[in-house]
Design an enzyme around this catalytic site. Structure first.
Site, PDB file in Angstrom:
ATOM      1  N   SER A  57       7.514   9.216  21.491  1.00 32.89           N
ATOM      2  CA  SER A  57       6.528  10.166  21.037  1.00 32.89           C
ATOM      3  C   SER A  57       6.591  11.314  22.194  1.00 32.89           C
ATOM      4  O   SER A  57       5.860  12.199  22.182  1.00 32.89           O
ATOM      5  CB  SER A  57       5.246   9.377  21.350  1.00 32.89           C
TER       6      SER A  57
ATOM      7  N   ARG B 145       9.612   6.570  16.567  1.00 27.56           N
ATOM      8  CA  ARG B 145       9.920   7.966  17.162  1.00 27.56           C
ATOM      9  C   ARG B 145       9.394   8.137  18.537  1.00 27.56           C
ATOM     10  O   ARG B 145       7.975   7.987  18.599  1.00 27.56           O
ATOM     11  CB  ARG B 145       9.537   8.910  16.199  1.00 27.56           C
TER      12      ARG B 145
ATOM     13  N   LYS C 249      24.248   5.899  13.752  1.00 22.67           N
ATOM     14  CA  LYS C 249      23.422   6.420  12.504  1.00 22.67           C
ATOM     15  C   LYS C 249      22.777   5.072  11.946  1.00 22.67           C
ATOM     16  O   LYS C 249      23.286   3.868  12.008  1.00 22.67           O
ATOM     17  CB  LYS C 249      24.558   6.877  11.544  1.00 22.67           C
TER      18      LYS C 249
ATOM     19  N   ARG D 176       5.045   3.072  -1.778  1.00 24.29           N
ATOM     20  CA  ARG D 176       5.597   3.073  -2.966  1.00 24.29           C
ATOM     21  C   ARG D 176       6.885   2.252  -3.025  1.00 24.29           C
ATOM     22  O   ARG D 176       7.760   2.363  -2.055  1.00 24.29           O
ATOM     23  CB  ARG D 176       5.979   4.640  -3.092  1.00 24.29           C
TER      24      ARG D 176
ATOM     25  N   GLU E 122       0.838  -1.185   0.003  1.00 26.70           N
ATOM     26  CA  GLU E 122       0.012   0.007   0.018  1.00 26.70           C
ATOM     27  C   GLU E 122       0.888   1.139   0.067  1.00 26.70           C
ATOM     28  O   GLU E 122       0.352   2.310   0.428  1.00 26.70           O
ATOM     29  CB  GLU E 122      -0.913   0.035   1.288  1.00 26.70           C
TER      30      GLU E 122
HETATM   31  C1  LIG Z   1       5.620   0.936  16.390  1.00 28.14           C
HETATM   32  C2  LIG Z   1       4.354   0.018  16.657  1.00 28.14           C
HETATM   33  C3  LIG Z   1       4.961  -1.484  15.854  1.00 28.14           C
HETATM   34  C4  LIG Z   1       4.500  -0.246  17.931  1.00 28.14           C
HETATM   35  O1  LIG Z   1       3.415  -1.090  18.117  1.00 28.14           O
HETATM   36  P1  LIG Z   1       3.557  -2.374  19.253  1.00 28.14           P
HETATM   37  O2  LIG Z   1       4.887  -3.141  18.750  1.00 28.14           O
HETATM   38  O3  LIG Z   1       2.277  -3.197  19.041  1.00 28.14           O
HETATM   39  O4  LIG Z   1       3.939  -1.632  20.663  1.00 28.14           O
HETATM   40  P2  LIG Z   1       2.739  -0.954  21.574  1.00 28.14           P
HETATM   41  O5  LIG Z   1       1.964  -0.018  20.972  1.00 28.14           O
HETATM   42  O6  LIG Z   1       2.023  -2.258  22.258  1.00 28.14           O
HETATM   43  O7  LIG Z   1       3.593  -0.409  22.653  1.00 28.14           O
HETATM   44  C5  LIG Z   1       4.450  -1.058  23.526  1.00 28.14           C
HETATM   45  C6  LIG Z   1       5.026  -0.167  24.407  1.00 28.14           C
HETATM   46  O8  LIG Z   1       5.896   0.689  23.820  1.00 28.14           O
HETATM   47  C7  LIG Z   1       5.230   2.420  23.999  1.00 28.14           C
HETATM   48  N1  LIG Z   1       5.351   3.057  22.594  1.00 28.14           N
HETATM   49  C8  LIG Z   1       4.809   2.535  21.516  1.00 28.14           C
HETATM   50  N2  LIG Z   1       5.162   3.434  20.507  1.00 28.14           N
HETATM   51  C9  LIG Z   1       5.897   4.461  21.109  1.00 28.14           C
HETATM   52  C10 LIG Z   1       6.311   5.817  20.872  1.00 28.14           C
HETATM   53  N3  LIG Z   1       6.446   6.139  19.611  1.00 28.14           N
HETATM   54  N4  LIG Z   1       7.267   6.306  21.692  1.00 28.14           N
HETATM   55  C11 LIG Z   1       7.213   5.970  23.094  1.00 28.14           C
HETATM   56  N5  LIG Z   1       6.663   4.941  23.587  1.00 28.14           N
HETATM   57  C12 LIG Z   1       5.985   3.894  22.550  1.00 28.14           C
HETATM   58  C13 LIG Z   1       3.822   1.814  24.311  1.00 28.14           C
HETATM   59  O9  LIG Z   1       3.260   3.073  24.900  1.00 28.14           O
HETATM   60  C14 LIG Z   1       4.019   0.733  25.228  1.00 28.14           C
HETATM   61  O10 LIG Z   1       4.614   0.929  26.555  1.00 28.14           O
HETATM   62  P3  LIG Z   1       3.981   0.195  27.734  1.00 28.14           P
HETATM   63  O11 LIG Z   1       5.026  -0.981  27.652  1.00 28.14           O
HETATM   64  O12 LIG Z   1       4.595   1.110  28.746  1.00 28.14           O
HETATM   65  O13 LIG Z   1       2.670  -0.174  27.721  1.00 28.14           O
HETATM   66  C15 LIG Z   1       2.911   0.418  15.931  1.00 28.14           C
HETATM   67  O14 LIG Z   1       2.674   1.697  16.721  1.00 28.14           O
HETATM   68  C16 LIG Z   1       2.985   0.646  14.696  1.00 28.14           C
HETATM   69  O15 LIG Z   1       3.490   2.081  14.137  1.00 28.14           O
HETATM   70  N6  LIG Z   1       2.713  -0.025  13.719  1.00 28.14           N
HETATM   71  C17 LIG Z   1       2.556   0.325  12.334  1.00 28.14           C
HETATM   72  C18 LIG Z   1       1.110  -0.198  11.774  1.00 28.14           C
HETATM   73  C19 LIG Z   1       1.027   0.376  10.512  1.00 28.14           C
HETATM   74  O16 LIG Z   1       1.125   1.397   9.927  1.00 28.14           O
HETATM   75  N7  LIG Z   1       0.282  -0.701   9.554  1.00 28.14           N
HETATM   76  C20 LIG Z   1       0.148  -0.543   8.139  1.00 28.14           C
HETATM   77  C21 LIG Z   1      -1.375   0.032   7.999  1.00 28.14           C
HETATM   78  S1  LIG Z   1      -1.639   0.518   6.444  1.00 28.14           S
END
Ligand SMILES: CC(C)(COP(=O)(O)OP(=O)(O)OC[C@H]1O[C@@H](n2cnc3c(N)ncnc32)[C@H](O)[C@@H]1OP(=O)(O)O)[C@@H](O)C(=O)NCCC(=O)NCCS
Length: 342
Positions: free
Chosen positions: A318, A316, A302, A221, A219
């Protein structure tokens, strides 16, 4: 042993210059007998040539190929003998820098029909050999001839639809490889390698000399030169950095079972089982804080030093805005339903 062979039906402009060529059955490393038949019929002396073929030559080629047992090529030559459009037989002894439009089209067909993989063929200089054309509801049209063709169509009560103005046509007008779904066919260019089991949603895009190894949901590029490993998904609107303009010279790729989140992007090659958080663009020079399992800083490096390394999760922070990298513990579970193509 020769490199490639194809009987093509194409379009020429009023000057008799080739605009594009369709090869229904392009062949990589054709057998010697086939080349021998072509040599006799077309007075081909070896080397790399795109030889315009007359109806009589194509009939003779068809007979010779039938005697050789090359039934599919024989049938194609026989049908091409009746073509109202010009026919070219392209014989490439070696994979050299292309010298004609017909040669470039043969190479692009070889990639899209999965007979050659991206980066395997010599594609330098192809832009100069691909004319920029109007791709219309009546096929390829030279841009200088377009106004007359539009007027002619109107006068005859039709509308000539111009679907794109580009050097590359959409792949599916030439090749539809087995086991793929492509929601918007305009978004995949001829010369793309779309692996079996790939779904390209409307937002996805695949350039030439780039593609997917196998099961993937695309979905985002896929830029020229980028290859996506089996089982990896590109989220909506995400980007892989190309090398054609200002992207540096690292060839970007994605390993197996990765996820690049929606609106994220990568300027480094990813190893297997990596994830990039939605919205995070990692460029080669991005400073990344490596965290241990307790979220404690190990070191700052890096992103290019993490190129091709497996099992990484990039996000990143948050709260601080710093780009962080942790071990990706949740290897992506492939959603069978999402990935089902057939
Ligand atoms: C980055 C990503 C993979 C993390 O997801 P995850 O592994 O399920 O992690 P969770 O959301 O369960 O978070 C785990 C912990 O990290 C923390 N955390 C997650 N993202 C964070 C961030 N950017 N900054 C700080 N903390 C973060 C959470 O708050 C949580 O903290 P806790 O342990 O205190 O509860 C997810 O946010 C993401 O971006 N997925 C991509 C989905 C996507 O775009 N799919 C395509 C659709 S078209």
């Amino acid at each position: 042993m020769s490199f490639a062979f194809g009987i093509g039906i194409g379009t020429q402009n009023k000057q008799g210059e080739w605009l594009e060529v369709f090869y229904q059955q392009p062949v990589i490393t054709p057998d010697d007998g086939l080349i021998e038949v072509a040599r006799n019929v077309l007075e081909y002396q070896g080397g790399n040539h795109a030889v315009p073929a007359t109806s009589d030559q194509l009939k003779a080629l068809s007979d010779g190929l039938r005697q050789l047992g090359q039934m599919e090529q024989s049938t194609l030559a026989g049908k091409a003998a009746d073509s109202r459009r010009p026919v070219v037989v392209t014989l490439l002894e070696t994979d050299e820098t292309a010298a004609s439009t017909a040669e470039v089209y043969l190479k692009l067909h070889l990639i899209s029909s999965r007979q050659a993989r991206p980066h395997e063929l010599k594609l330098d200089g192809i832009f100069g050999l691909l004319p920029n054309l109007a791709w219309t509801s009546e096929g390829a049209v030279d841009l200088n001839e377009l106004p007359d063709r539009q007027l002619k169509a109107r006068i005859e009560g039709r509308t000539l639809e111009v679907k794109s103005v580009d050097k590359f046509p959409q792949m599916t007008d030439y090749v539809v490889p087995k086991g793929v779904r492509i929601a918007d066919t305009a978004r995949v260019r001829l010369g793309a390698y779309v692996g079996e089991g790939t779904t390209v949603m409307h937002e996805g895009f695949i350039n030439f000399n780039a593609g997917t190894e196998g099961t993937s949901m695309i979905e985002g590029r896929i830029s020229a030169g980028v290859m996506i490993g089996k089982g990896s998904d590109l989220g909506g609107g995400c980007s892989t950095m190309g090398t054609l303009s200002g992207g540096g010279n690292i060839i970007i790729s994605v390993g197996e079972n990765c996820l690049i989140g929606a609106n994220a992007g990568i300027g480094i090659p990813l190893g297997d089982r990596c994830k990039v958080e939605a919205g995070l663009y990692i460029t080669a020079g991005t400073k990344v804080a490596l965290l241990d399992d307790n979220n404690k800083l190990v070191e700052v490096i890096k992103a290019r030093d993490l190129a091709n390394k497996p099992d990484l999760l990039f996000r990143r922070n948050s709260q601080t805005g710093a780009v962080e990298c942790k071990t990706n513990k949740t290897a992506i579970e492939l959603n069978d339903e999402l990935h089902a193509n057939n």
